[in-house]
Design a protein around this motif. Structure first.
Motif, short mmCIF file in Angstrom:
data_model
loop_
_atom_site.label_atom_id
_atom_site.label_comp_id
_atom_site.label_asym_id
_atom_site.label_seq_id
_atom_site.Cartn_x
_atom_site.Cartn_y
_atom_site.Cartn_z
N THR A 109 -1.60 7.63 1.23
CA THR A 109 -2.64 8.50 0.70
C THR A 109 -2.84 9.66 1.67
O THR A 109 -2.19 9.73 2.72
N SER A 110 -3.77 10.54 1.33
CA SER A 110 -4.04 11.70 2.19
C SER A 110 -4.64 11.29 3.54
O SER A 110 -4.67 12.11 4.47
N ASN A 111 -5.11 10.05 3.65
CA ASN A 111 -5.67 9.58 4.92
C ASN A 111 -4.60 9.11 5.90
O ASN A 111 -4.90 8.86 7.07
N TRP A 112 -3.37 8.96 5.41
CA TRP A 112 -2.29 8.48 6.28
C TRP A 112 -1.86 9.57 7.24
O TRP A 112 -1.95 10.77 6.95
N ARG A 113 -1.36 9.14 8.41
CA ARG A 113 -0.76 10.07 9.35
C ARG A 113 0.58 10.56 8.80
O ARG A 113 1.29 9.82 8.09
N LYS A 114 0.94 11.76 9.16
CA LYS A 114 2.17 12.36 8.63
C LYS A 114 3.37 11.50 8.99
O LYS A 114 4.26 11.26 8.14
N LYS A 127 0.83 -1.20 0.00
CA LYS A 127 0.00 0.00 0.00
C LYS A 127 0.87 1.25 0.00
O LYS A 127 1.81 1.35 0.77
#
Length: 463
Positions: A305-310, A302
């Protein structure tokens, strides 16, 4: 005290429950209690009469009253309603063969050098007796789900596939042409389903036979026995080429879910295990054509994406050898991800196939007509429907195997030839679309320069 219905009764009339509004469990209990009270007062009260009385007094529809009483009679309790009505998506209700036929009708406008709009398409689709009848908005939703969009071309509106689908289709045709020129064997893979209740839709019937008694007295028949429903379902997966089906490669199992979408039955692990066994039976350096079903497209890894934590994005990038500035914000980090993503955006199936010196070629979305095995399935299903008499799953499975055996190498060659013709049509079609839209744009520029005050508003759905 004045009784209800008495001339001196000045109470407000009962407020009716709004049509389509859910009746909660408390209201259902009220219906049951009221019904019990009516029976205590009048034990001889007929249920039909009770339903009418309760509907008037409670302001609830007779059907709801009847269903509630029936539910209580069967289960001795009442349930809370599902507050979210579930409507079948039009994309699910219309099968792949009908979608392909509709796509052809849209494309035919372009082939005829005519700009298609929704009203024109609705007319030709509803005129075809082999296709379902659509309302304007329903057809619009279906076309959008198939990747079409309205494009404002000058002073005309045209229904056109979005640029991403056209580009992916072009790349697919270019790639498969290259593989054929290289002499690589090409296999077509796909899944389908067969229901125990599948029968031929149209049969000849004797309209002079009016009843079973008349048929019996004359030694005739009332016609074919119809199944009570679709019944259980078989999920089927197979692979073949110009040489015919690959031997010992049929995957067939009973559906446990019986959902509208047969893709729900398969998962990445079961498909991978099946394909792993099939690969050894394919010719070396083969190309496997398949669609983008979820279980075909399980990612090897994987990507962020923008949903991941920084912190997780930074860790992923550093694991790939990227030097990351800790002051970078998430949009900046995702720019780095997009730059290197093509290197790591790989599929489990593709890598497994590559290790066997073979290649996966994925169809563009919504283009089952470019997969030759779709034509094979139509022959197999036709055989099942024409010969299904018992509506029992084991018998249907035998018919399925018989239908598969009927499709020999010669038929496969013809189907592949037809698919190549479809590829050529799409190739020419895309050139025609580009040419026509360019002409329209040049035309409107000329009109705009000569008449800048003319109103440019129009209805995109029908003009």
């Amino acid at each position: 005290m004045d009784q209800p219905g008495h001339p001196n009764d000045h109470r407000s009339p009962v407020k009716r429950n709004r049509r389509g509004k859910f009746v909660c469990s408390r209201q259902k209990e009220m219906i049951i209690n009221a019904y019990k009270s009516k029976l205590e007062a009048n034990p001889k009260l007929a249920i039909r009469e009770a339903r009418v009385i309760l509907s008037k007094e409670l302001g609830i529809g007779i059907t709801t009253i009847s269903n509630t009483l029936s539910e209580y009679g069967n289960f001795k309790t009442v349930s809370s309603p599902n507050r979210t009505k579930i409507f079948k998506n039009i994309n699910v209700k219309v099968d792949d063969f009908d979608k392909e036929a509709i796509r052809r009708k849209v494309h035919q406008f372009w082939v005829n050098r005519e700009l298609p709009n929704l009203n024109k398409i609705l007319s030709v689709v509803n005129e075809d007796d082999t296709l379902p009848d659509f309302a304007l908005t329903t057809l619009w939703r279906l076309l959008k789900s198939m990747g079409f969009q309205f494009s404002k071309r000058g002073r005309n509106s045209a229904l056109i596939e979005n640029d991403d689908i056209r580009a992916r289709r072009r790349r697919y045709i270019r790639d498969i042409r290259k593989y054929r020129e290289e002499g690589r064997p090409i296999y077509y893979l796909d899944e389908t389903w067969v229901n125990a209740g599948d029968v031929a839709i149209r049969v000849w019937c004797d309209t002079t036979v009016k009843s079973s008694q008349a048929a019996f007295s004359q030694g005739l028949s009332t016609g074919a026995v119809n199944p009570t429903g679709k019944g259980k379902r078989l999920i089927v997966c197979h692979i073949g080429s110009e040489d015919g089906f690959v031997s010992d490669s049929l995957l067939c199992f009973e559906s446990k879910k019986n959902t509208n979408d047969y893709h729900d039955e398969m998962n990445g692990d079961s498909f991978r295990d099946w394909l792993e066994g099939v690969l050894t039976r394919l010719k070396d350096n083969a190309v496997i054509v398949m669609d983008n079903a979820p279980y075909h497209s399980v990612k090897l890894e994987k990507c962020p994406t923008s949903n991941w934590r920084k912190a997780d994005i930074i860790q992923w990038l550093q694991g790939k050898g990227e030097v990351v500035d800790q002051t970078m914000i998430i949009p900046e980090l995702l720019e780095v991800v997009r730059r290197i993503k093509p290197i790591y955006n790989k599929y489990v199936i593709d890598e497994m196939v590559l290790q066997q010196n073979k290649t996966v070629l994925r169809l563009p979305p919504y283009h089952c007509e470019l997969n030759s095995i779709e034509l094979v399935w139509s022959v197999v299903k036709r055989h099942v429907k024409a010969n299904n008499k018992t509506f029992k799953l084991p018998d249907v499975k035998n018919l399925l195997v018989e239908g598969i055996a009927k499709v020999d190498a010669e038929m496969w060659k013809n189907f592949v030839k037809h698919t190549i013709e479809e590829e050529n049509k799409f190739w020419t079609l895309d050139d025609t679309v580009d040419e026509l839209t360019a002409e329209q744009n040049r035309l409107v520029m000329t009109i705009g320069n000569s008449d800048t005050e003319e109103d440019d508003d129009f209805d995109l759905l029908s003009d």
